[in-house]
Design an enzyme around this catalytic site. Sequence first.
Site, PDB file in Angstrom:
ATOM      1  N   CYS A   1       0.809  -1.236   0.000  1.00 46.96           N
ATOM      2  CA  CYS A   1       0.000   0.000   0.000  1.00 46.96           C
ATOM      3  C   CYS A   1       0.832   1.270   0.000  1.00 46.96           C
ATOM      4  CB  CYS A   1      -0.972  -0.013   1.167  1.00 46.96           C
ATOM      5  SG  CYS A   1      -0.171   0.055   2.773  1.00 46.96           S
TER       6      CYS A   1
ATOM      7  N   HIS B   1      -3.863  11.931  15.239  1.00 52.39           N
ATOM      8  CA  HIS B   1      -4.201  11.021  14.142  1.00 52.39           C
ATOM      9  C   HIS B   1      -2.943  10.297  13.666  1.00 52.39           C
ATOM     10  CE1 HIS B   1      -6.100   9.592  10.452  1.00 52.39           C
ATOM     11  NE2 HIS B   1      -5.049  10.050   9.789  1.00 52.39           N
TER      12      HIS B   1
ATOM     13  N   HIS C   1      -5.283   4.636   9.679  1.00 48.81           N
ATOM     14  CA  HIS C   1      -6.542   3.879   9.736  1.00 48.81           C
ATOM     15  C   HIS C   1      -6.238   2.394   9.910  1.00 48.81           C
ATOM     16  CE1 HIS C   1      -7.870   7.627   7.790  1.00 48.81           C
ATOM     17  NE2 HIS C   1      -9.032   7.370   8.384  1.00 48.81           N
TER      18      HIS C   1
ATOM     19  N   ASP D   1      -7.651  -6.380   6.208  1.00 47.91           N
ATOM     20  CA  ASP D   1      -6.980  -7.194   5.191  1.00 47.91           C
ATOM     21  C   ASP D   1      -5.515  -7.468   5.539  1.00 47.91           C
ATOM     22  OD1 ASP D   1      -5.943  -4.688   4.874  1.00 47.91           O
ATOM     23  OD2 ASP D   1      -6.708  -4.381   2.848  1.00 47.91           O
TER      24      ASP D   1
ATOM     25  N   ARG E   1      -4.751  -4.628   9.480  1.00 53.74           N
ATOM     26  CA  ARG E   1      -3.674  -3.824   8.893  1.00 53.74           C
ATOM     27  C   ARG E   1      -3.777  -2.407   9.447  1.00 53.74           C
ATOM     28  NH1 ARG E   1      -3.615  -0.674   3.812  1.00 53.74           N
ATOM     29  NH2 ARG E   1      -5.612  -1.673   3.344  1.00 53.74           N
TER      30      ARG E   1
ATOM     31  N   CYS F   1      -2.612   0.876   9.034  1.00 52.37           N
ATOM     32  CA  CYS F   1      -1.992   1.613   7.930  1.00 52.37           C
ATOM     33  C   CYS F   1      -1.617   2.999   8.447  1.00 52.37           C
ATOM     34  CB  CYS F   1      -3.015   1.688   6.793  1.00 52.37           C
ATOM     35  SG  CYS F   1      -2.401   2.507   5.337  1.00 52.37           S
TER      36      CYS F   1
END
Length: 172
Positions: free
Chosen positions: A106, A143, A146, A150, A158, A160
């Site tokens: 990703c 923050h 997310h 998967d 995951r 990310c």
Amino acid sequence: MRYSLFVTAIASMMLLAQCSTAQNNTTMTDKSNNPYYSRTDTKKLNVPNSEWKKILPSGVYNIAREQGTEYAFSGKYWKTDVKGTYYCAVCGNPLFKSTAKFASSCGWPSFFETLKKNSVNYLPDDTHGMSRIEVECGRCESHLGHIFDDGPAPTYKRYCMNSAVLDFEEDK
Ligand code: FE
């Protein structure tokens, strides 16, 4: 004379290259202006954005406090596999071990579990026409990224993350 200058120039370039590699593999940026940064204090922080704005580099502030996202394949940790620990770049909270990091296509650093259960908080995020779960730091509520379903075993999650809000320290 010209030859020795050439040799000196090449040697300097090699030294510079070594230095930058060493920096990438070791620690964080300077936190001397950040009185909230601690890797051991677990007390939750309640610091207004007006204060964070004075402390954080603008790129970190944008992601951490304005829910920004760095470009895929642009951050410093998306494809690293050095052994160590990842901390919140805003407050120093320990977030992930490198043993939970996996090679993801990703373009962002991806982990299958957090270091501790309360390392992060989870919040529904319905912005940008998507239904996602936001992950924020459990100590400073910045923050981080997310979480998706998967990932690999054993959690199939995951995380990310954005490299810019992570500090990495290599195991000694
Ligand atoms: Fe934090």
